[in-house]
Design an enzyme around this catalytic site. Structure first.
Site, PDB file in Angstrom:
ATOM      1  N   GLY A 282      -3.559   7.010   2.472  1.00  0.00           N
ATOM      2  CA  GLY A 282      -3.174   8.296   1.909  1.00  0.00           C
ATOM      3  C   GLY A 282      -2.652   8.170   0.497  1.00  0.00           C
ATOM      4  N   ASP A 283      -2.704   6.972  -0.066  1.00  0.00           N
ATOM      5  CA  ASP A 283      -2.263   6.745  -1.446  1.00  0.00           C
ATOM      6  C   ASP A 283      -3.075   5.580  -2.005  1.00  0.00           C
ATOM      7  OD1 ASP A 283      -0.614   6.659  -3.853  1.00  0.00           O
ATOM      8  OD2 ASP A 283       0.917   7.703  -2.705  1.00  0.00           O
TER       9      ASP A 283
END
Length: 504
Positions: A282-283
């Protein structure tokens, strides 16, 4: 064999039975002989399990690591219950404490074996000359009970927690001032069960910064391989103020909407090798850091001599490889090659801002294959995040000597977004042999401000500031870094027979 072992229940029961025979009887002599044999076998079964260079005995297994260990203990021997619901925090801490007796000079080092099962736990720390080994069906589960996660001091190079002012939650697996640590296995799993943390983060119900899955501080010679990391509360692997780190053959998986679940974040670290890893995040899949604004400037420990190769990344909202944004100790000599990415926001991104100070320089990237990208190249000199309002507005970062070559990208939204700093342009950018196939035709596939550089054989044609004269090749170092000379050997160990209760 120790006196404790000789006085075990099994041996005492045996001695009681022999008292039923007369001392001059033949049965007594036979029993005495059998007792001797049994004691020898009992000694062998309870003695420390030995590691060595490869041996092919019954019940042995092998793994690859830079260092083998002389002693092995199983988590199940310390009261561990692998049923997924019983807390094993005390068992992990006791087991590591036991194995720590072998971490001194001449001790031979120790391994903690995690059997098949689901082993729920709060944070615990490792020790030196130590291996944490996960069976293929072992799952270490991070506790959902936030009360099990101690609050620790913020990093001095950050001045506060990354999410919140003040302290931070401890990481699930941690340690400080360690030497020679291995985390490996037969692709066992460490699951942070991060959904609880993500929900509380999004709803602003956390008072402190989330912990990470693995964090080692002030340490040297760290080797992480052949494990799967799932659902970290935030960053997955965070070596900080450390050196001689290898992360190899690791799979990292988190929902692509999960907040700040960076894959591997070397932070104020030197001599780092990241290779053959698969990350869905997610990053940023890899983010190289070195402290935040005035705190990082004061701590003054750069990240340098870092190799990233054969990385596969999926990160729809972030970078495949990011440098920064916390880079106030400096970042230099980063070498990335043979990178594959699908459905990711940007290939290599440099993130910085006025107030960061320091530098990002000597970054070399080659042989990237990218598909479905928002940007191929992205540099940002106006990243807005600051720890507080005390940063120095005269601390202007220097970004220079950034090279990209041999890049093929398909399904691209914008070829590049390169935004330097007014009055301090990003200099020495070199881009060569790059093809970016646009998903839709764009009038301006490149956006460039406050950058200077050269290019050759780039499609679509780059922006004017990158059209300087160029001989067709960008630099890439030819020397071998010391971290690339770290090798592994095959280690053998006796597989513990304990089932671990609840294993599956």
């Amino acid at each position: 064999m120790s006196q404790v072992e000789l006085n075990s229940p099994k041996s005492n029961q045996f001695l009681q039975k022999t008292q039923n025979f007369g001392t001059n009887s033949l049965p007594f002599l036979l029993v005495l002989l059998l007792r001797s044999v049994c004691l020898v076998l009992l000694a062998a079964s309870v003695a420390a399990r030995r590691h060595s260079p490869p041996a092919s005995g019954y019940g042995q297994s092998t793994y690859m690591a830079p260092s083998c260990r002389a002693h092995t203990a199983s988590l199940a021997d310390f009261g561990g219950v692998g049923d997924g619901t019983t807390s094993n925090t005390a068992a992990f801490r006791s087991a590591v404490e036991h194995v720590a007796q072998y971490s001194g000079d001449g001790g031979g080092g120790g391994m903690l074996y995690v059997p098949a099962g689901k082993w729920l736990t709060g944070p615990f720390n490792l020790t030196s000359h130590f291996t944490l080994f996960l069976h293929s069906d072992a799952v270490i589960l991070g506790s959902r009970d936030i009360n099990e996660w101690p609050i620790i001091d913020p990093l001095p190079s950050y001045g506060r927690g990354r999410d919140k002012i003040g302290g931070r939650y401890a990481s699930l697996i941690g340690g400080s001032n360690l030497t020679d640590v291995v985390i490996t296995g037969n692709n066992g799993t460490i699951d942070g069960q991060g959904a609880t943390w993500w929900s509380k983060f999004h709803s602003n119900k956390l008072k402190h910064t989330r912990g990470y899955l693995i964090e080692v501080m002030h340490s040297d010679t760290i080797f992480i391989s052949n494990v799967t990391l799932l659902n970290s509360p935030a960053w997955n692997i965070h070596p900080v103020y450390s050196s001689n780190i290898v992360v190899q053959g690791v799979t990292i998986l988190a929902p692509t909407h999960s907040p700040n679940t960076d894959g591997i974040n070397p932070d104020s670290c030197s001599h780092v090798r990241i290779e053959d890893c698969y990350i869905v995040s997610g990053d940023d899949c890899v983010a190289i850091k070195s402290g935040w604004d005035e705190y990082g400037i004061a701590y003054a420990m750069p990240s340098q001599h870092i190799v990233v190769r054969r990385l596969t990344c999926v990160s729809p909202t972030s970078a495949v490889i990011a440098l920064g944004s916390e880079m106030s100790g400096g970042i230099q000599d980063v070498r990335a090659e043979d990178i594959t990415a699908v459905n990711s926001e940007s290939g290599v991104r440099i993130k910085t801002a006025v107030g960061r100070g320091a530098f990002v320089r000597d970054v070399f990237v080659r042989r990237m294959k990218l598909d479905t990208m928002k940007w191929v190249f992205w540099m940002t000199g106006n990243y807005k995040s600051h720890p507080d309002d005390k940063f120095d507005p005269n601390a202007v970062p220097v970004v220079e000597n950034i090279s990209y070559q041999d890049v093929v990208a398909t399904g691209v939204n914008t070829a590049a977004r390169l935004e330097g700093i007014q009055g301090a342009p990003f200099r020495g950018i070199c881009i060569a042999n790059v093809t970016a196939e646009m998903a839709k035709a764009r009038k301006y596939p490149w956006t460039c401000t406050d950058v200077e550089g050269v290019s050759a054989d780039v499609t679509p044609a780059p922006c004017e500031p990158l059209k300087g004269a160029h001989d067709g090749a960008c630099p890439f170092p030819t020397d071998t870094l010391p971290i690339d000379q770290v090798t592994v050997q095959q280690c053998a160990y006796d597989v513990p027979s304990t089932g671990g209760g609840g294993g599956n």
